[in-house]
Design a protein around this motif. Structure first.
Motif, short mmCIF file in Angstrom:
data_model
loop_
_atom_site.label_atom_id
_atom_site.label_comp_id
_atom_site.label_asym_id
_atom_site.label_seq_id
_atom_site.Cartn_x
_atom_site.Cartn_y
_atom_site.Cartn_z
N GLU A 16 0.85 -1.18 0.00
CA GLU A 16 0.00 0.00 0.00
C GLU A 16 0.89 1.24 0.00
OE1 GLU A 16 -3.53 0.01 2.69
OE2 GLU A 16 -2.62 -1.84 3.48
N ILE A 17 0.62 2.16 -0.90
CA ILE A 17 1.37 3.41 -0.93
C ILE A 17 0.82 4.31 0.18
CG2 ILE A 17 2.14 5.37 -2.30
CD1 ILE A 17 3.10 2.72 -3.40
N LYS A 18 1.68 4.67 1.13
CA LYS A 18 1.24 5.45 2.28
C LYS A 18 2.14 6.66 2.51
CE LYS A 18 -0.76 1.61 4.97
NZ LYS A 18 -0.80 0.97 6.31
N ASP A 19 1.58 7.64 3.21
CA ASP A 19 2.38 8.76 3.71
C ASP A 19 2.99 8.33 5.04
OD1 ASP A 19 1.65 10.44 1.60
OD2 ASP A 19 -0.14 11.12 2.65
N ILE A 20 4.33 8.37 5.12
CA ILE A 20 5.00 7.99 6.37
C ILE A 20 6.05 9.04 6.70
CG2 ILE A 20 4.65 5.54 5.88
CD1 ILE A 20 7.73 5.40 5.37
N GLU A 21 6.66 8.89 7.85
CA GLU A 21 7.70 9.81 8.31
C GLU A 21 9.07 9.15 8.17
OE1 GLU A 21 8.91 13.52 9.78
OE2 GLU A 21 6.83 12.86 9.41
N LEU A 22 10.01 9.88 7.59
CA LEU A 22 11.39 9.42 7.48
C LEU A 22 12.29 10.37 8.26
CD1 LEU A 22 13.47 7.48 6.09
CD2 LEU A 22 13.64 9.20 4.27
N GLN A 23 13.10 9.82 9.14
CA GLN A 23 14.00 10.65 9.94
C GLN A 23 15.11 11.26 9.08
OE1 GLN A 23 15.48 8.38 13.28
NE2 GLN A 23 13.68 8.86 14.50
N GLU A 24 15.73 12.29 9.61
CA GLU A 24 16.86 12.94 8.94
C GLU A 24 18.09 12.03 8.99
OE1 GLU A 24 17.02 16.20 7.48
OE2 GLU A 24 14.86 15.81 7.52
N PRO A 25 19.02 12.20 8.04
CA PRO A 25 20.23 11.37 8.05
C PRO A 25 21.08 11.66 9.28
CG PRO A 25 20.42 13.11 6.40
CD PRO A 25 18.99 13.12 6.88
N LYS A 26 21.63 10.62 9.86
CA LYS A 26 22.53 10.75 11.01
C LYS A 26 23.98 10.71 10.53
CE LYS A 26 19.18 8.74 14.24
NZ LYS A 26 18.94 7.71 15.29
N PHE A 111 18.33 -7.83 6.94
CA PHE A 111 16.97 -8.35 7.12
C PHE A 111 16.38 -8.04 8.50
CE2 PHE A 111 18.99 -11.13 3.97
CZ PHE A 111 18.07 -11.06 2.95
N GLY A 112 17.17 -7.47 9.40
CA GLY A 112 16.72 -7.28 10.78
C GLY A 112 15.74 -6.15 10.99
N GLY A 113 15.58 -5.27 10.01
CA GLY A 113 14.57 -4.22 10.10
C GLY A 113 15.04 -2.89 10.65
N LYS A 114 16.34 -2.79 10.98
CA LYS A 114 16.85 -1.54 11.56
C LYS A 114 18.03 -1.00 10.74
CE LYS A 114 15.51 -2.88 16.26
NZ LYS A 114 15.99 -3.14 17.64
N ALA A 115 18.33 0.28 10.97
CA ALA A 115 19.47 0.90 10.31
C ALA A 115 20.77 0.36 10.90
CB ALA A 115 19.40 2.41 10.46
N GLN A 116 21.89 0.77 10.35
CA GLN A 116 23.17 0.22 10.75
C GLN A 116 23.50 0.51 12.21
OE1 GLN A 116 25.93 0.57 7.62
NE2 GLN A 116 27.72 -0.05 8.77
N ASP A 117 22.93 1.59 12.76
CA ASP A 117 23.20 1.91 14.17
C ASP A 117 22.21 1.23 15.12
OD1 ASP A 117 20.88 3.33 13.76
OD2 ASP A 117 21.71 5.27 14.35
N GLY A 118 21.32 0.38 14.57
CA GLY A 118 20.40 -0.36 15.42
C GLY A 118 19.10 0.35 15.74
N THR A 119 18.82 1.47 15.08
CA THR A 119 17.59 2.21 15.32
C THR A 119 16.72 2.22 14.07
OG1 THR A 119 18.52 4.35 14.64
CG2 THR A 119 18.79 3.70 16.95
N HIS A 120 15.48 2.69 14.23
CA HIS A 120 14.55 2.77 13.09
C HIS A 120 14.63 4.15 12.44
CE1 HIS A 120 12.32 -1.05 13.48
NE2 HIS A 120 12.63 -0.95 14.77
N LEU A 129 8.41 1.15 11.36
CA LEU A 129 8.38 0.33 10.15
C LEU A 129 9.78 -0.22 9.91
CD1 LEU A 129 6.34 2.71 7.81
CD2 LEU A 129 5.47 0.79 9.15
N SER A 130 9.86 -1.46 9.51
CA SER A 130 11.16 -2.09 9.29
C SER A 130 11.85 -1.52 8.05
CB SER A 130 11.01 -3.60 9.13
OG SER A 130 10.79 -4.22 10.37
N MET A 131 13.16 -1.37 8.19
CA MET A 131 14.03 -0.98 7.09
C MET A 131 14.54 -2.24 6.41
SD MET A 131 17.29 1.59 7.45
CE MET A 131 17.66 2.81 6.19
N PHE A 132 14.90 -2.14 5.13
CA PHE A 132 15.33 -3.31 4.37
C PHE A 132 16.63 -3.00 3.65
CE2 PHE A 132 14.49 -6.50 0.85
CZ PHE A 132 14.57 -7.62 1.66
N PHE A 133 17.63 -3.87 3.84
CA PHE A 133 18.93 -3.72 3.18
C PHE A 133 19.53 -2.34 3.38
CE2 PHE A 133 18.24 -7.75 1.35
CZ PHE A 133 19.35 -8.14 0.63
N GLY A 134 19.25 -1.73 4.53
CA GLY A 134 19.83 -0.42 4.80
C GLY A 134 19.41 0.67 3.84
#
Length: 365
Positions: A16-26, A111-120, A129-134
């Motif tokens: 489903e195409i949805k409006d979601i929130e994406l955090q700023e780059p760390k 496949f774990g659903g998180k960014a490289q630093d272990g957060t969403h 929401l799970s992240m995929f392949f970074g």
């Protein structure tokens, strides 16, 4: 920031195409405006099984343009065109030995659903929401670590480059980086999808004498011949695939690649080898049975798994682009573009075999 993303809410659920929130780059991350993203079999596996937590934003063959860089990013800047590839830690023994595709942390990081630093990074309201392949490139914007992005020339169409990050890299890399067939040898590729046909093109580059494609779809076998296959076999029409391979090659192939993960097909690939032949497994499968003596040991054969074509993306992807520019690796012939809103149709066409390599057009260059 608000973005549009294709979200799958549970195993086997459509997008489903949805409006979601994406955090700023760390730190050491970049924000990428996604131009396109390939649809890969691994996305299907992730959608339909529990290998990645749900709900999730999938997509792992993204291409786009950097719009913002986080602190500590040294080798990329705003406006760079990039391809996103798989995540690896960069610090384990495998990564430091030049084999990041077998990183000790490859599975949890991708496949774990998180960014490289272990957060969403992705949220729908308060829900993670799970992240995929970074990267999660089935979205209008993506966050990626500078380690898993590759700078590409600005004069090449970004809308075709995403699949170089996984499927095409896997097929071509298995030939060029791992098997490394010698001039005049024979190779059989089982499965003439995007991965298998990439292997066909790579085998032509190194001048294999016999390049045999095996598939169930005549249309794909015709494409294989256009891209360099010297012979094709339809597994539905040939009574004995193994004997046909031995007839063509004069005793069996030197090399074989299985992209299907289907156990009976894997066994055909192994039995079609000549003594000391090598079989590379790059398809996702499960249990497999063989006679160790007759099928493997008695003739000194080798069977091995290959991940992401044993490629170092920052080195290998630019090489593939140069081959493409020279007319030696026409991977664009595999691609059919779909609008982002038609993502479920793209998946359906890929699963049915109607489309070899669907690519979603998500944004403009």
């Amino acid at each position: 920031m608000k973005i549009n993303a294709a979200v799958t809410s549970g195993e086997g659920k459509p997008f489903e195409i949805k409006d979601i929130e994406l955090q700023e780059p760390k730190a050491n991350e970049v924000l990428i405006r996604v131009v396109a993203s390939g649809v890969c079999h691994t996305d299907m596996v992730a959608r339909d099984t529990g290998i990645t937590p749900k709900p999730a934003v999938l997509g792992h063959e993204g291409s786009g343009i950097i719009e913002k860089v986080g602190t500590g990013v040294e080798n990329f800047e705003e406006g760079d065109h990039v391809v996103m590839s798989y995540v690896h830690c960069g610090n384990c023994e495998q990564c430091l030995s030049g084999y990041p595709a077998t990183c000790e942390f490859l599975t949890p990081m991708n496949f774990g659903g998180k960014a490289q630093d272990g957060t969403h990074r992705h949220y729908e309201g308060d829900d993670e929401l799970s992240m995929f392949f970074g990267q999660s490139s089935f979205a209008t914007y993506a966050i990626a670590h500078e380690q898993n992005i590759v700078k590409v020339p600005k004069d090449v169409d970004l809308s075709i480059l995403g699949p170089l990050g996984c499927g095409i890299q896997t097929g071509a890399g298995t030939v060029l980086n791992n098997l490394k067939p010698e001039f005049g040898t024979s190779i059989v590729i089982f499965g003439a999808g995007g991965v298998g046909l990439s292997a066909v093109m790579a085998a032509k580059i190194v001048n294999c004498e016999h390049i045999i494609a095996v598939d169930l779809h005549d249309s794909r076998l015709e494409t294989a011949k256009e891209l360099g296959a010297t012979h094709v076999i339809n597994g539905n029409k040939s009574e004995d695939v193994v004997e046909k391979i031995k007839e063509i090659t004069g005793g069996g192939s030197h090399y074989a690649i299985d992209t299907t993960g289907v156990s009976p097909v894997v066994k055909q690939a192994l039995q079609g080898l000549r003594p000391r032949g090598e079989l590379a497994i790059i398809g996702v499968g499960s249990d497999f049975e063989m006679n160790l003596m007759e099928d493997l040991m008695a003739e000194g054969k080798m069977i091995k798994g290959v991940i992401e074509g044993d490629a170092v993306p920052k080195v290998f992807i630019p090489k593939l682009i140069r081959y493409y520019q020279q007319g030696l690796f026409p991977f664009d012939k595999l691609i059919k573009h779909y609008d982002f809103d038609d993502i479920n149709q793209a998946f359906e066409d890929s699963e049915s075999g109607e489309t070899i390599k669907p690519v979603l057009k998500i944004g403009k260059e």
